[in-house]
Scaffold this motif. Structure first.
Motif, PDB file in Angstrom:
ATOM      1  N   LEU A   1      33.214  40.867  47.605  1.00  8.38           N
ATOM      2  CA  LEU A   1      33.259  39.960  46.458  1.00  8.38           C
ATOM      3  C   LEU A   1      33.862  40.648  45.239  1.00  8.38           C
ATOM      4  CD1 LEU A   1      29.765  38.231  46.801  1.00  8.38           C
ATOM      5  CD2 LEU A   1      32.013  37.231  47.273  1.00  8.38           C
ATOM      6  N   LEU A   2      33.486  41.906  45.011  1.00  9.63           N
ATOM      7  CA  LEU A   2      34.025  42.632  43.865  1.00  9.63           C
ATOM      8  C   LEU A   2      35.527  42.853  44.006  1.00  9.63           C
ATOM      9  CD1 LEU A   2      33.542  44.172  41.223  1.00  9.63           C
ATOM     10  CD2 LEU A   2      33.125  46.227  42.589  1.00  9.63           C
ATOM     11  N   MET A   3      35.977  43.203  45.210  1.00 10.63           N
ATOM     12  CA  MET A   3      37.399  43.425  45.431  1.00 10.63           C
ATOM     13  C   MET A   3      38.183  42.136  45.208  1.00 10.63           C
ATOM     14  SD  MET A   3      37.706  46.604  46.018  1.00 10.63           S
ATOM     15  CE  MET A   3      39.438  46.565  46.438  1.00 10.63           C
ATOM     16  N   GLN A   4      37.609  41.018  45.586  1.00  5.44           N
ATOM     17  CA  GLN A   4      38.272  39.728  45.383  1.00  5.44           C
ATOM     18  C   GLN A   4      38.408  39.424  43.893  1.00  5.44           C
ATOM     19  OE1 GLN A   4      39.693  37.710  47.616  1.00  5.44           O
ATOM     20  NE2 GLN A   4      40.351  36.386  45.929  1.00  5.44           N
ATOM     21  N   LEU A   5      37.336  39.650  43.148  1.00  2.00           N
ATOM     22  CA  LEU A   5      37.372  39.419  41.703  1.00  2.00           C
ATOM     23  C   LEU A   5      38.377  40.346  41.028  1.00  2.00           C
ATOM     24  CD1 LEU A   5      33.554  39.038  40.949  1.00  2.00           C
ATOM     25  CD2 LEU A   5      35.289  37.235  40.868  1.00  2.00           C
ATOM     26  N   ASP A   6      38.379  41.607  41.464  1.00  3.30           N
ATOM     27  CA  ASP A   6      39.268  42.590  40.857  1.00  3.30           C
ATOM     28  C   ASP A   6      40.730  42.282  41.159  1.00  3.30           C
ATOM     29  OD1 ASP A   6      39.735  45.098  39.422  1.00  3.30           O
ATOM     30  OD2 ASP A   6      40.434  45.831  41.362  1.00  3.30           O
ATOM     31  N   SER A   7      41.018  41.905  42.404  1.00  8.31           N
ATOM     32  CA  SER A   7      42.407  41.642  42.786  1.00  8.31           C
ATOM     33  C   SER A   7      42.977  40.419  42.073  1.00  8.31           C
ATOM     34  CB  SER A   7      42.511  41.442  44.305  1.00  8.31           C
ATOM     35  OG  SER A   7      41.790  40.295  44.724  1.00  8.31           O
ATOM     36  N   ASN A   8      42.118  39.463  41.757  1.00  8.92           N
ATOM     37  CA  ASN A   8      42.583  38.275  41.037  1.00  8.92           C
ATOM     38  C   ASN A   8      43.033  38.602  39.618  1.00  8.92           C
ATOM     39  OD1 ASN A   8      42.150  36.557  43.178  1.00  8.92           O
ATOM     40  ND2 ASN A   8      40.096  35.959  42.528  1.00  8.92           N
ATOM     41  N   GLY A   9      42.498  39.710  39.109  1.00 12.33           N
ATOM     42  CA  GLY A   9      42.865  40.105  37.757  1.00 12.33           C
ATOM     43  C   GLY A   9      43.977  41.129  37.707  1.00 12.33           C
ATOM     44  N   GLN A  10      44.572  41.475  38.860  1.00 17.67           N
ATOM     45  CA  GLN A  10      45.619  42.481  38.928  1.00 17.67           C
ATOM     46  C   GLN A  10      46.940  41.851  39.361  1.00 17.67           C
ATOM     47  OE1 GLN A  10      45.149  45.732  38.094  1.00 17.67           O
ATOM     48  NE2 GLN A  10      43.001  45.296  37.587  1.00 17.67           N
ATOM     49  N   ASP A  11      47.997  42.258  38.716  1.00 21.28           N
ATOM     50  CA  ASP A  11      49.327  41.760  39.071  1.00 21.28           C
ATOM     51  C   ASP A  11      49.901  42.648  40.173  1.00 21.28           C
ATOM     52  OD1 ASP A  11      51.689  40.384  39.106  1.00 21.28           O
ATOM     53  OD2 ASP A  11      52.527  41.391  37.339  1.00 21.28           O
ATOM     54  N   LEU A  12      49.369  42.496  41.385  1.00 19.91           N
ATOM     55  CA  LEU A  12      49.767  43.316  42.524  1.00 19.91           C
ATOM     56  C   LEU A  12      50.132  42.422  43.694  1.00 19.91           C
ATOM     57  CD1 LEU A  12      46.947  46.017  42.391  1.00 19.91           C
ATOM     58  CD2 LEU A  12      49.317  46.353  41.701  1.00 19.91           C
ATOM     59  N   GLN A  13      50.988  42.942  44.564  1.00 15.91           N
ATOM     60  CA  GLN A  13      51.317  42.215  45.775  1.00 15.91           C
ATOM     61  C   GLN A  13      50.110  42.211  46.711  1.00 15.91           C
ATOM     62  OE1 GLN A  13      54.804  44.038  47.435  1.00 15.91           O
ATOM     63  NE2 GLN A  13      56.132  43.430  45.734  1.00 15.91           N
ATOM     64  N   SER A  14      50.010  41.162  47.517  1.00 13.69           N
ATOM     65  CA  SER A  14      48.858  41.016  48.410  1.00 13.69           C
ATOM     66  C   SER A  14      48.746  42.177  49.385  1.00 13.69           C
ATOM     67  CB  SER A  14      48.948  39.697  49.180  1.00 13.69           C
ATOM     68  OG  SER A  14      50.135  39.645  49.951  1.00 13.69           O
ATOM     69  N   GLY A  15      49.867  42.718  49.821  1.00 13.64           N
ATOM     70  CA  GLY A  15      49.835  43.849  50.753  1.00 13.64           C
ATOM     71  C   GLY A  15      49.220  45.081  50.126  1.00 13.64           C
ATOM     72  N   ILE A  16      49.523  45.318  48.840  1.00 15.20           N
ATOM     73  CA  ILE A  16      48.946  46.468  48.137  1.00 15.20           C
ATOM     74  C   ILE A  16      47.452  46.282  47.948  1.00 15.20           C
ATOM     75  CG2 ILE A  16      48.938  47.732  45.947  1.00 15.20           C
ATOM     76  CD1 ILE A  16      51.890  47.116  45.665  1.00 15.20           C
ATOM     77  N   VAL A  17      47.065  45.074  47.567  1.00  8.38           N
ATOM     78  CA  VAL A  17      45.640  44.774  47.398  1.00  8.38           C
ATOM     79  C   VAL A  17      44.887  44.998  48.708  1.00  8.38           C
ATOM     80  CG1 VAL A  17      43.958  42.959  46.925  1.00  8.38           C
ATOM     81  CG2 VAL A  17      45.999  43.187  45.488  1.00  8.38           C
ATOM     82  N   ALA A  18      45.455  44.515  49.817  1.00 10.99           N
ATOM     83  CA  ALA A  18      44.804  44.665  51.122  1.00 10.99           C
ATOM     84  C   ALA A  18      44.664  46.134  51.502  1.00 10.99           C
ATOM     85  CB  ALA A  18      45.599  43.915  52.191  1.00 10.99           C
ATOM     86  N   ALA A  19      45.734  46.912  51.274  1.00 14.17           N
ATOM     87  CA  ALA A  19      45.696  48.330  51.632  1.00 14.17           C
ATOM     88  C   ALA A  19      44.656  49.081  50.817  1.00 14.17           C
ATOM     89  CB  ALA A  19      47.079  48.955  51.424  1.00 14.17           C
ATOM     90  N   ARG A  20      44.559  48.748  49.543  1.00 12.87           N
ATOM     91  CA  ARG A  20      43.624  49.468  48.679  1.00 12.87           C
ATOM     92  C   ARG A  20      42.206  48.927  48.786  1.00 12.87           C
ATOM     93  NH1 ARG A  20      47.435  50.490  43.256  1.00 12.87           N
ATOM     94  NH2 ARG A  20      49.078  51.598  44.401  1.00 12.87           N
ATOM     95  N   SER A  21      42.045  47.752  49.366  1.00 16.82           N
ATOM     96  CA  SER A  21      40.707  47.195  49.582  1.00 16.82           C
ATOM     97  C   SER A  21      40.074  47.724  50.864  1.00 16.82           C
ATOM     98  CB  SER A  21      40.779  45.665  49.654  1.00 16.82           C
ATOM     99  OG  SER A  21      41.288  45.109  48.475  1.00 16.82           O
ATOM    100  N   THR A  22      40.895  48.146  51.801  1.00 19.35           N
ATOM    101  CA  THR A  22      40.382  48.569  53.110  1.00 19.35           C
ATOM    102  C   THR A  22      39.411  49.743  53.045  1.00 19.35           C
ATOM    103  OG1 THR A  22      42.344  47.736  54.248  1.00 19.35           O
ATOM    104  CG2 THR A  22      41.041  49.385  55.404  1.00 19.35           C
ATOM    105  N   PRO A  23      39.717  50.832  52.304  1.00 20.11           N
ATOM    106  CA  PRO A  23      38.796  51.979  52.306  1.00 20.11           C
ATOM    107  C   PRO A  23      37.382  51.654  51.844  1.00 20.11           C
ATOM    108  CG  PRO A  23      40.940  52.627  51.451  1.00 20.11           C
ATOM    109  CD  PRO A  23      40.971  51.143  51.569  1.00 20.11           C
ATOM    110  N   PRO A  24      37.199  51.019  50.662  1.00 26.93           N
ATOM    111  CA  PRO A  24      35.816  50.732  50.249  1.00 26.93           C
ATOM    112  C   PRO A  24      35.097  49.763  51.176  1.00 26.93           C
ATOM    113  CG  PRO A  24      37.392  49.716  48.743  1.00 26.93           C
ATOM    114  CD  PRO A  24      38.165  50.642  49.605  1.00 26.93           C
ATOM    115  N   LEU A  25      35.830  48.779  51.724  1.00 26.31           N
ATOM    116  CA  LEU A  25      35.192  47.851  52.655  1.00 26.31           C
ATOM    117  C   LEU A  25      34.767  48.569  53.931  1.00 26.31           C
ATOM    118  CD1 LEU A  25      37.465  44.687  52.276  1.00 26.31           C
ATOM    119  CD2 LEU A  25      35.027  44.846  51.724  1.00 26.31           C
TER     120      LEU A  25
END
Length: 225
Positions: A169-193
């Motif tokens: 949930l936190l990663m989703q909230l954070d990614s919505n506030g970042q101007d990043l491509q979805s692939g970058i968000v997914a790659a950087r979300s994987t480790p904490p998840l």
């Protein structure tokens, strides 16, 4: 290479069996009393609440200290996961995992140890804010469940399961506030998840004896002998 000393130090620090040392200072072999576990719950049950709280604080600190040091040294502390390169996040989380593994498989106890709840909480809290905020959510869940059922193992397991949910949930909230491509968000979300899910699984596995007692109706409630 700069992460390796922190990973090694985290394992060694995590291996320090504070529960054993506290009990030994009182002339008690904690592994032969109560549940036999070296963690804060058993220390508190055998020696009293004050010693249990001291054990919890020390176990939490040994998880937090190396993670805080590593994050500050590499400039990642305080940055959301979407602003940290995925390789650095993996290595930072490796420091947290090393501390937890040290507690569960201590080099000083022939690779035996405790369940790791306090150490995991300290390590996660130090990965601020990506895992620190979910760790606080998990603490809130633990307190709520404890107040309801007064069984430490149930509270710990439910809190552990809440961790990856909170991270997602936190990663989703954070990614919505970042101007990043979805692939970058997914790659950087994987480790904490991944680490949150792994910790949840480890906590559940380490509580398998508690699960067996729960199924038999033999798990003790706090405040009852």
């Amino acid at each position: 290479m700069s992460w390796i000393p922190f990973i090694v130090a985290a394992y060694v620090l995590g291996s320090i069996p504070f529960g054993v040392l506290i009990a030994r200072s009182k002339g008690v072999d904690i592994t032969s009393h109560g549940s036999g576990n070296i963690g804060a719950t058993n220390v508190g049950r055998v020696l009293g609440r004050r010693f249990g709280l001291v054990c919890f604080a020390l176990d939490m600190a040994k998880g937090a200290a190396p993670v805080l040091a590593a994050g500050a040294w590499h400039g990642d502390l305080g940055s959301p996961a979407t602003q940290i390169e995925s390789v650095d996040m993996w290595l930072w989380l490796a420091v947290a995992a090393a501390a937890l593994i040290g507690h569960m498989a201590s080099i000083f106890l022939r690779f035996r140890g405790g369940k790791g709840v306090a150490t995991a909480f300290g390590a996660l809290l130090a990965v601020w804010p990506t895992l620190g905020i979910p760790a606080l959510v998990a603490l809130g869940v633990w307190i709520l469940i404890m107040a309801t059922v007064r069984i430490v193992s149930i509270a710990s397991m439910i809190a552990a399961v809440s961790l990856p949910i909170s991270v997602a949930l936190l990663m989703q909230l954070d990614s919505n506030g970042q101007d990043l491509q979805s692939g970058i968000v997914a790659a950087r979300s994987t480790p904490p998840l991944a680490i949150a899910g792994l910790i949840a699984v480890l906590v559940l596995v380490r509580h398998r004896s508690n699960i067996a007692r729960l199924l038999k109706g033999r798990e003790q409630r706090v405040g009852r002998s």
